[in-house]
Design an enzyme around this catalytic site. Structure first.
Site, PDB file in Angstrom:
ATOM      1  N   CYS A 255      51.336  49.078 -14.972  1.00 13.43           N
ATOM      2  CA  CYS A 255      49.917  48.785 -15.183  1.00 13.43           C
ATOM      3  C   CYS A 255      49.404  49.314 -16.514  1.00 13.43           C
ATOM      4  CB  CYS A 255      49.086  49.326 -14.021  1.00 13.43           C
ATOM      5  SG  CYS A 255      49.164  51.128 -13.799  1.00 13.43           S
ATOM      6  N   HIS A 323      46.187  53.499 -11.071  1.00 12.67           N
ATOM      7  CA  HIS A 323      46.271  52.107 -11.519  1.00 12.67           C
ATOM      8  C   HIS A 323      45.186  51.846 -12.562  1.00 12.67           C
ATOM      9  CE1 HIS A 323      47.644  47.979 -11.137  1.00 12.67           C
ATOM     10  NE2 HIS A 323      46.410  47.556 -10.974  1.00 12.67           N
ATOM     11  N   HIS A 335      45.709  42.544 -14.522  1.00 14.14           N
ATOM     12  CA  HIS A 335      46.466  43.792 -14.352  1.00 14.14           C
ATOM     13  C   HIS A 335      47.900  43.471 -13.965  1.00 14.14           C
ATOM     14  CE1 HIS A 335      45.717  44.041  -9.724  1.00 14.14           C
ATOM     15  NE2 HIS A 335      45.486  42.815 -10.136  1.00 14.14           N
TER      16      HIS A 335
END
Length: 390
Positions: A255, A323, A335
């Protein structure tokens, strides 16, 4: 026999110094090891001279002879005076320890300069341009003298701007391939031949690359405009790229490697991991009473802002960041989660699903921010001569 009481004292002092001077082991080192030939002698390995000075004072304060502990200040003698290197693979793997089985920590791209800190067991411990410290196989790096590095900095270079491609051993696409190439790779330009660019790798290999897949590096830097549309365009070129823990290239991204790459391809070096990225940039208010306020978020967020999540539902805003995503607008974000994809924070949206498994706890704005953690490539000492710094 080892003196366990003394060891525990020294270990405690080490821990205190590390908390003060090297709180993030990813960017600074202060480590204690027992000497190989004497269990009652120790060595501190560190990147921070002033931390060693404070450590010595604490030894005195605790009535421990400073001769018991020696220092290994990095870069050390194992790198043979070559304190710099350049990555010579399209994507080189950085690991948390000097062994093939160790966890993948990050990746660095071909042509990236790194600091060489230590050499052990066929690995270099390196520091990347964003300050990340990890281990990489010596076969992935070409060590450089200061003169070599200076010559590389001033050389005419090209950057690979296509998603993926190859270089060839002759000015003929049917010739033997030299290597694969990925977006962001940098090579020295040697001239043109039959519509291809002749290039040199950091380790001296000569190859040929299709001219429409590269851009002159200096021109590329000069034309970059890190605005939201351009950052998101770079992000969207990675749609569908698989998730890879530690990945920072179009071969696979995690990420934060995804957000890092999107900004890098617009000339900005940002911190490596999500927990580091959340400490940079401008605060964007998206919470009310420590909970996501969707109306406020839609009002305050701008495209290319970074969104930070904690795992699970109903987490506090100080929860550990696990994240990160790039905000697109209208409640959507892009993402790397399984693959690079687009989801929405709006419960009525068809692509809402993934949002339910995470808790959005913070947002930051990087565009047009002055922050030492957000470094333009054009001004970075790893890429330019000091006299060109701003």
């Amino acid at each position: 026999m080892p003196d366990s009481a003394e060891y525990h004292k020294i270990a405690h002092i080490t821990e205190e110094i590390a908390k003060q001077y090297a709180p993030d082991k990813r960017t600074a080192i202060f480590e204690l090891q027992r000497a190989a030939d004497d269990p009652n002698r120790y060595q501190i390995t560190t990147t921070i001279p002033r931390a060693w000075e404070r450590f010595q004072q604490l030894l005195v304060d605790n009535h421990i002879a400073d001769t018991k502990v020696t220092i290994n200040l990095l870069p050390d003698t194992s790198v043979n005076g070559n304190a710099s290197g350049i990555v010579n693979l399209s994507v080189a793997n950085l690991r948390v320890a000097p062994r093939n089985q160790a966890e993948l920590a990050s990746q660095v791209l071909l042509g990236t300069p790194v600091d060489l800190l230590q050499k052990r067991d066929g690995y270099y411990r390196v520091r990347t341009p964003e300050g990340y410290i990890a281990w990489v196989s010596t076969s992935s790096i070409t060590a450089k003298t200061q003169l070599d590095l200076r010559q590389w900095k001033v050389a005419r270079k090209v950057i690979f701007i296509a998603d993926y491609g190859h270089s060839y051993s002759a000015p003929d696409e049917q010739s033997l391939r030299v290597s694969d190439l990925v977006m962001g790779n940098i090579l020295v330009e040697m001239g043109k031949s039959s519509g291809l660019i002749r290039v040199r790798y950091p380790d001296g290999r000569i190859a040929y690359v299709k001219s429409d897949l590269v851009s002159p590096f200096d021109e590329w830097l000069d034309t970059l405009n890190p605005i939201a549309d351009n950052i998101l365009d770079a992000a969207k070129t990675m749609m569908g790229v698989p998730y890879l823990w530690g990945g920072t290239s179009v071969k696979g991204v995690d990420c934060s490697g995804f957000t890092k790459t999107a900004y890098y391809m617009n000339g900005i070096i940002i911190p490596r991991d999500a927990s580091q990225q959340v400490l940079a940039g401008q605060f964007v208010d998206i919470l009310s009473a420590d909970t996501l306020d969707t109306e406020k978020a839609l009002r305050n967020l701008k495209p290319a802002d970074l969104l930070f999540f904690a795992s699970g539902d109903n987490r506090k805003p100080d929860a550990r960041i696990t994240h990160v995503a790039l905000y697109l607008g209208d409640g959507e974000f892009i993402h790397s989660a399984g693959t690079v994809r687009i989801n929405s924070m709006l419960s009525g949206a068809a692509n809402y699903g993934d949002f339910q498994t995470r808790t959005l706890v913070a947002a930051r704005r990087y565009i047009a921010q002055t922050d030492p953690a957000l470094q333009p490539i054009s001004q970075h000492q790893f890429y330019t001569l000091e006299k060109h710094h701003k």
